[in-house]
Scaffold this motif. Structure first.
Motif, PDB file in Angstrom:
ATOM      1  N   SER A 158       0.643  -1.138   0.010  1.00 50.27           N
ATOM      2  CA  SER A 158       0.126  -0.107   0.097  1.00 50.27           C
ATOM      3  C   SER A 158       0.738   1.190   0.013  1.00 50.27           C
ATOM      4  O   SER A 158       2.028   1.201   0.357  1.00 50.27           O
ATOM      5  CB  SER A 158      -0.875   0.173   1.332  1.00 50.27           C
ATOM      6  OG  SER A 158       0.116   0.105   2.274  1.00 50.27           O
ATOM      7  N   PRO A 159       0.179   2.539  -0.223  1.00 48.54           N
ATOM      8  CA  PRO A 159       1.014   3.576  -0.053  1.00 48.54           C
ATOM      9  C   PRO A 159       1.276   3.806   1.419  1.00 48.54           C
ATOM     10  O   PRO A 159       0.789   2.838   2.335  1.00 48.54           O
ATOM     11  CB  PRO A 159       0.120   4.675  -0.413  1.00 48.54           C
ATOM     12  CG  PRO A 159      -0.849   4.068  -1.505  1.00 48.54           C
ATOM     13  CD  PRO A 159      -0.917   2.683  -0.782  1.00 48.54           C
ATOM     14  N   LEU A 161       1.048   4.699   5.115  1.00 52.36           N
ATOM     15  CA  LEU A 161      -0.204   4.973   6.119  1.00 52.36           C
ATOM     16  C   LEU A 161       0.533   5.802   7.028  1.00 52.36           C
ATOM     17  O   LEU A 161      -0.232   6.467   7.729  1.00 52.36           O
ATOM     18  CB  LEU A 161      -0.817   3.628   6.575  1.00 52.36           C
ATOM     19  CG  LEU A 161      -1.268   2.730   5.348  1.00 52.36           C
ATOM     20  CD1 LEU A 161      -2.095   1.530   6.142  1.00 52.36           C
ATOM     21  CD2 LEU A 161      -1.975   3.501   4.350  1.00 52.36           C
ATOM     22  N   GLY A 270       3.971   0.966   5.090  1.00 52.65           N
ATOM     23  CA  GLY A 270       2.982   0.505   4.462  1.00 52.65           C
ATOM     24  C   GLY A 270       2.598  -0.854   4.789  1.00 52.65           C
ATOM     25  O   GLY A 270       3.216  -1.664   5.172  1.00 52.65           O
ATOM     26  N   ARG A 283      -7.892  -8.153   2.189  1.00 50.56           N
ATOM     27  CA  ARG A 283      -8.193  -6.780   1.672  1.00 50.56           C
ATOM     28  C   ARG A 283      -8.956  -5.977   2.682  1.00 50.56           C
ATOM     29  O   ARG A 283      -8.971  -4.920   2.642  1.00 50.56           O
ATOM     30  CB  ARG A 283      -9.075  -7.413   0.422  1.00 50.56           C
ATOM     31  CG  ARG A 283      -8.373  -7.777  -0.982  1.00 50.56           C
ATOM     32  CD  ARG A 283      -9.221  -7.816  -2.131  1.00 50.56           C
ATOM     33  NE  ARG A 283     -10.443  -8.669  -1.823  1.00 50.56           N
ATOM     34  CZ  ARG A 283     -10.443  -9.991  -2.282  1.00 50.56           C
ATOM     35  NH1 ARG A 283      -9.456 -10.420  -2.691  1.00 50.56           N
ATOM     36  NH2 ARG A 283     -11.510 -10.687  -2.065  1.00 50.56           N
ATOM     37  N   VAL A 286      -6.686  -4.571   4.921  1.00 48.52           N
ATOM     38  CA  VAL A 286      -5.992  -3.222   4.215  1.00 48.52           C
ATOM     39  C   VAL A 286      -6.868  -2.127   4.250  1.00 48.52           C
ATOM     40  O   VAL A 286      -6.552  -0.817   4.548  1.00 48.52           O
ATOM     41  CB  VAL A 286      -5.557  -3.559   2.945  1.00 48.52           C
ATOM     42  CG1 VAL A 286      -4.961  -2.339   2.129  1.00 48.52           C
ATOM     43  CG2 VAL A 286      -4.323  -4.638   2.924  1.00 48.52           C
ATOM     44  N   ARG A 287      -8.299  -2.302   3.847  1.00 48.24           N
ATOM     45  CA  ARG A 287      -9.149  -1.152   3.837  1.00 48.24           C
ATOM     46  C   ARG A 287      -9.602  -0.619   5.249  1.00 48.24           C
ATOM     47  O   ARG A 287      -9.154   0.700   5.212  1.00 48.24           O
ATOM     48  CB  ARG A 287     -10.548  -1.760   3.374  1.00 48.24           C
ATOM     49  CG  ARG A 287     -11.712  -0.710   3.106  1.00 48.24           C
ATOM     50  CD  ARG A 287     -12.890  -1.464   2.612  1.00 48.24           C
ATOM     51  NE  ARG A 287     -13.442  -2.071   3.676  1.00 48.24           N
ATOM     52  CZ  ARG A 287     -14.504  -1.521   4.744  1.00 48.24           C
ATOM     53  NH1 ARG A 287     -14.617  -0.334   4.364  1.00 48.24           N
ATOM     54  NH2 ARG A 287     -15.086  -2.200   5.506  1.00 48.24           N
ATOM     55  N   ARG A 290      -6.333   1.355   6.256  1.00 51.50           N
ATOM     56  CA  ARG A 290      -6.179   2.837   5.599  1.00 51.50           C
ATOM     57  C   ARG A 290      -7.369   3.636   5.916  1.00 51.50           C
ATOM     58  O   ARG A 290      -6.930   4.987   6.107  1.00 51.50           O
ATOM     59  CB  ARG A 290      -6.441   2.557   3.896  1.00 51.50           C
ATOM     60  CG  ARG A 290      -5.287   1.660   3.316  1.00 51.50           C
ATOM     61  CD  ARG A 290      -5.438   1.489   1.925  1.00 51.50           C
ATOM     62  NE  ARG A 290      -5.043   2.832   1.230  1.00 51.50           N
ATOM     63  CZ  ARG A 290      -4.781   2.590  -0.105  1.00 51.50           C
ATOM     64  NH1 ARG A 290      -4.821   1.745  -0.765  1.00 51.50           N
ATOM     65  NH2 ARG A 290      -4.484   3.934  -0.722  1.00 51.50           N
TER      66      ARG A 290
END
Length: 325
Positions: A158-159, A161, A270, A283, A286-287, A290
């Motif tokens: 991910s980018p 965080l 990240g 997923r 991660v969601r 974020r």
């Protein structure tokens, strides 16, 4: 009230910035303004105060936000739970973290997931310093929050965080320990500890660069396998250690001084997972992470904005002479 109006109102109430709201909604600023104006016409009064310098909620806007937000979040969580169940977000997810700062976000994510997905259990464990991707590749971890960059073909990331400033941990008796800050060129005067493990070259360069930006060689200290060993080596005068600034709080150590590293780019963290194995649970982790990181950043920006506004108001008050006896 239309759904897009509701979401636009709540996001703008959080961000207090039309540009950031537009970015989060993937809309133009003009469209965001239209949605806000449409809602204000529906309500019959302004919900935001807009000036060239800032955006703020009116008293009516604050009350509307406080009334709506809990119900909106409850609906979102209910939909997320139903979606997760349909996608099979159950079982056990193994999550790793590399540092205490990363661990805090992982723990907050776990707490949120417990509320949203009671059928999903999450186990957490620290990522080994000497083997940053081994447990992830071996299936012992499903996802981990760790330092960036990640340049592995089989892993997705991910980018950033989170981010943190960088420091140099030095023996407390070393001349650099008395400095207010050090620069990269100063690293030539102190050997850096190396990490004894399976690290790709770019990770080794992150922890112990071979040369300063000016081309001066940086000495090599002993190789270590974990942070505790590294700090013992630093305290014993065996070398320095490049580290994240928050370690000064979490890992204060007798004989070790943390000195800010001037000119260093912040260290980003990240989420990383196996690119070919992004399950529904991964997923969702991660969601959720974020979302929490974005909310924290927004709260920090709002705190800074409010502090600056208070300072400006105080300065205006004093300059007006109202504060004089």
């Amino acid at each position: 009230m239309e759904r897009d109006e509701l979401e636009c109102f709540l996001i703008l109430a959080e961000e207090l910035h039309f540009g950031r709201t537009a970015d989060r909604m993937r809309l133009s600023r003009a469209r965001v303004s239209q949605l806000v104006q449409r809602l204000e016409r529906r309500v019959g009064a302004p919900l935001f105060v807009r000036t060239s310098r800032r955006v703020a909620l009116t008293e009516l806007g604050r009350r509307l936000r406080d009334d709506i937000a809990p119900h909106h979040h409850a609906i979102e969580e209910a939909v997320a739970r139903a979606t997760a169940e349909a996608r099979g977000v159950t079982g056990v997810l193994y999550a790793g973290f590399s540092t205490p700062l990363a661990g805090e976000l992982v723990m907050r994510t776990v707490e949120a997931l417990r509320a949203r997905h009671p059928r999903l259990a999450v186990e957490i464990c620290e990522v080994p310093l000497a083997d940053p991707y081994g447990k992830l590749r071996g299936g012992e971890f499903d996802v981990q929050l760790t330092e960036l960059p990640v340049r592995e073909d089989d892993l997705a990331a991910s980018p950033a965080l989170l981010s943190d400033a960088r420091v140099l941990a030095v023996p407390s008796g070393h001349p650099l320990a008395a400095r207010a800050s050090v620069g990269y060129e100063d690293l030539a005067g102190l050997p850096l500890l190396t990490i004894d493990g399976d690290l790709p070259p770019y990770r080794r360069e992150l922890h112990s660069p071979a040369r300063t930006p000016g081309g001066r060689p940086i000495g090599r200290g002993p190789a270590v396998t974990n942070l505790q060993e590294a700090l013992m080596m630093v305290a014993g005068g065996r070398g320095g250690l490049l580290a994240a600034a928050h370690l000064a709080t979490y890992h204060a150590w007798p004989g070790v001084t943390y000195v800010p590293l001037a000119g260093a780019a912040p260290l980003g963290y990240g989420l990383v997972w196996r690119a070919a194995d992004a399950t529904g649970a991964v997923r969702e982790f991660v969601r959720t992470a974020r979302e929490l990181a974005t909310a924290r950043q927004s709260a920090s920006r709002e705190k800074v904005t409010n502090s600056r506004s208070a300072a400006r108001n105080r300065a205006d008050f004093l300059m007006s002479g109202a504060g004089n006896p």
